[in-house]
Design a protein around this motif. Sequence first.
Motif, PDB file in Angstrom:
ATOM      1  N   ASP A 165       0.822  -1.205   0.000  1.00 55.94           N
ATOM      2  CA  ASP A 165       0.000   0.000   0.000  1.00 55.94           C
ATOM      3  C   ASP A 165       0.863   1.264   0.000  1.00 55.94           C
ATOM      4  N   SER A 166       2.003   1.208   0.680  1.00 53.73           N
ATOM      5  CA  SER A 166       2.853   2.401   0.817  1.00 53.73           C
ATOM      6  C   SER A 166       3.779   2.614  -0.366  1.00 53.73           C
ATOM      7  N   LEU A 167       4.382   1.528  -0.884  1.00 49.55           N
ATOM      8  CA  LEU A 167       5.447   1.658  -1.877  1.00 49.55           C
ATOM      9  C   LEU A 167       5.003   1.328  -3.295  1.00 49.55           C
ATOM     10  N   TYR A 168       3.836   0.690  -3.452  1.00 47.59           N
ATOM     11  CA  TYR A 168       3.322   0.350  -4.785  1.00 47.59           C
ATOM     12  C   TYR A 168       1.830   0.724  -4.865  1.00 47.59           C
ATOM     13  N   THR A 169       1.527   1.908  -4.381  1.00 49.22           N
ATOM     14  CA  THR A 169       0.152   2.322  -4.098  1.00 49.22           C
ATOM     15  C   THR A 169      -0.807   2.110  -5.258  1.00 49.22           C
ATOM     16  N   ASP A 170      -0.462   2.596  -6.413  1.00 53.11           N
ATOM     17  CA  ASP A 170      -1.382   2.561  -7.556  1.00 53.11           C
ATOM     18  C   ASP A 170      -1.140   1.379  -8.488  1.00 53.11           C
ATOM     19  N   GLU A 171      -0.250   0.486  -8.091  1.00 55.61           N
ATOM     20  CA  GLU A 171       0.147  -0.595  -8.990  1.00 55.61           C
ATOM     21  C   GLU A 171      -0.304  -1.975  -8.536  1.00 55.61           C
ATOM     22  N   HIS A 172      -0.294  -2.215  -7.233  1.00 56.59           N
ATOM     23  CA  HIS A 172      -0.436  -3.594  -6.754  1.00 56.59           C
ATOM     24  C   HIS A 172      -1.887  -4.036  -6.697  1.00 56.59           C
ATOM     25  N   ARG A 173      -2.055  -5.383  -6.613  1.00 59.25           N
ATOM     26  CA  ARG A 173      -3.378  -6.005  -6.520  1.00 59.25           C
ATOM     27  C   ARG A 173      -3.463  -6.917  -5.289  1.00 59.25           C
ATOM     28  N   HIS A 174      -2.670  -6.593  -4.267  1.00 60.96           N
ATOM     29  CA  HIS A 174      -2.659  -7.373  -3.038  1.00 60.96           C
ATOM     30  C   HIS A 174      -3.689  -6.817  -2.059  1.00 60.96           C
ATOM     31  N   GLN A 175      -4.251  -7.706  -1.239  1.00 62.16           N
ATOM     32  CA  GLN A 175      -5.238  -7.283  -0.252  1.00 62.16           C
ATOM     33  C   GLN A 175      -5.107  -8.148   0.993  1.00 62.16           C
ATOM     34  N   LEU A 176      -5.812  -7.769   2.056  1.00 60.33           N
ATOM     35  CA  LEU A 176      -5.708  -8.483   3.331  1.00 60.33           C
ATOM     36  C   LEU A 176      -7.062  -8.502   4.021  1.00 60.33           C
ATOM     37  N   PHE A 177      -7.366  -9.625   4.681  1.00 62.03           N
ATOM     38  CA  PHE A 177      -8.482  -9.621   5.614  1.00 62.03           C
ATOM     39  C   PHE A 177      -8.030 -10.247   6.927  1.00 62.03           C
ATOM     40  N   GLN A 178      -8.657  -9.791   8.004  1.00 64.95           N
ATOM     41  CA  GLN A 178      -8.341 -10.280   9.332  1.00 64.95           C
ATOM     42  C   GLN A 178      -9.479 -11.144   9.856  1.00 64.95           C
ATOM     43  N   VAL A 179      -9.111 -12.166  10.634  1.00 68.63           N
ATOM     44  CA  VAL A 179     -10.091 -13.048  11.254  1.00 68.63           C
ATOM     45  C   VAL A 179     -10.015 -12.812  12.763  1.00 68.63           C
ATOM     46  N   GLN A 180     -11.038 -12.201  13.287  1.00 66.15           N
ATOM     47  CA  GLN A 180     -11.047 -11.810  14.691  1.00 66.15           C
ATOM     48  C   GLN A 180     -11.014 -13.028  15.612  1.00 66.15           C
ATOM     49  N   GLY A 181     -10.134 -12.960  16.617  1.00 70.34           N
ATOM     50  CA  GLY A 181     -10.118 -13.956  17.675  1.00 70.34           C
ATOM     51  C   GLY A 181      -9.421 -15.251  17.360  1.00 70.34           C
ATOM     52  N   ILE A 182      -8.823 -15.377  16.160  1.00 68.99           N
ATOM     53  CA  ILE A 182      -8.171 -16.626  15.768  1.00 68.99           C
ATOM     54  C   ILE A 182      -6.665 -16.525  15.988  1.00 68.99           C
TER      55      ILE A 182
END
Length: 333
Positions: A294-311
């Motif tokens: 997100d910081s260094l390849y802001t407009d280029e990348h297609r990576h994403q993240l989701f968090q699983v609460q409590g695991i």
Amino acid sequence: MLISCQYKPETPPDYVVSDGTELNTFIKVNLDNANSSRTTTFFTSIDLEDDTTLPQITSMTLVVHGLSYDYQGDFQSIYNSVYDVGGISSTLIVAPFFSNNGADNAIFWNGAIWRIGANSEDGQSSFLLLEKFLTNYVFTEKLPNLKNIIFIGHSAGGQFTQRYAALNNLEQQYENYTFKYIVSDPSSYLYINHKRFSDNANQYVIPTDCEGYNDYYYGLTAISSFTDYRDDLDSSTIVSQNINRLVTYATGTEDLDNSDNSCQANWEGGGSDITSTSQNSRHKRALYMQMFYDSLYTDEHRHQLFQVQGIDHNGAGIYRSIEFMNWLKVNLN
């Protein structure tokens, strides 16, 4: 705040048995090696060795085990989640077994270096074995409507999946498929440039206190000498292809341990001097991996993240979570 919960497994068809009964359809793969008859096993939800065409199959999910080597448990979790979201009739489930010993004439890797694509004791790259399985048994006329290729891995399986996502050129060879990757809480990641985020400086820096912090498999330095998998690897190609790949990081909010406390790995969580596992955890490193793109390849990348609460560090907890199944609903189609 929404709190994650886990589905209770449905009762799937008799093929998968919840008590851990061995899977009964599989493919044995051996690279062309005159000095070895050993094989790696890929367990499958469908018999891929008969001649029946299966036009109903549109997706494949391939799950890579961690250092517990529980390929059956991972297969069961993925199977049940795909079943629960209504995708089992159109999805091939696969679970390879990368062995740490030579029992049953298995190809084996000392030190679990299968997770970085390295050669086995008899000279067989885990990445190449994966590709031979796919090209010989999956990318065939048997599955004429296959379109989604999903690689999944937790812990050491996540290491395998994240590095394979960055290094492979299979996507270029098979452009008619859409490749997707789920990387779940590995202890370390492959970074594609020399910069790491410093908690002390509150910015990206080039570390000077950790020799080899950017060597493969933490980074791309000396990648050209990593020839077990490919002999044409160069950093510029890897960077350009990796930022365009569909990589999703999954992380449990309570995954606060860490099995790699090296300075190289600690720099993936804020600095080599941040050595407490609770302050340099798998969860934090996952967040920092996404922040890096997100910081260094802001407009280029297609990576994403989701968090699983409590695991915590629990592959089944990720694979059976609402968050993961919501991702499956979208990406199996």
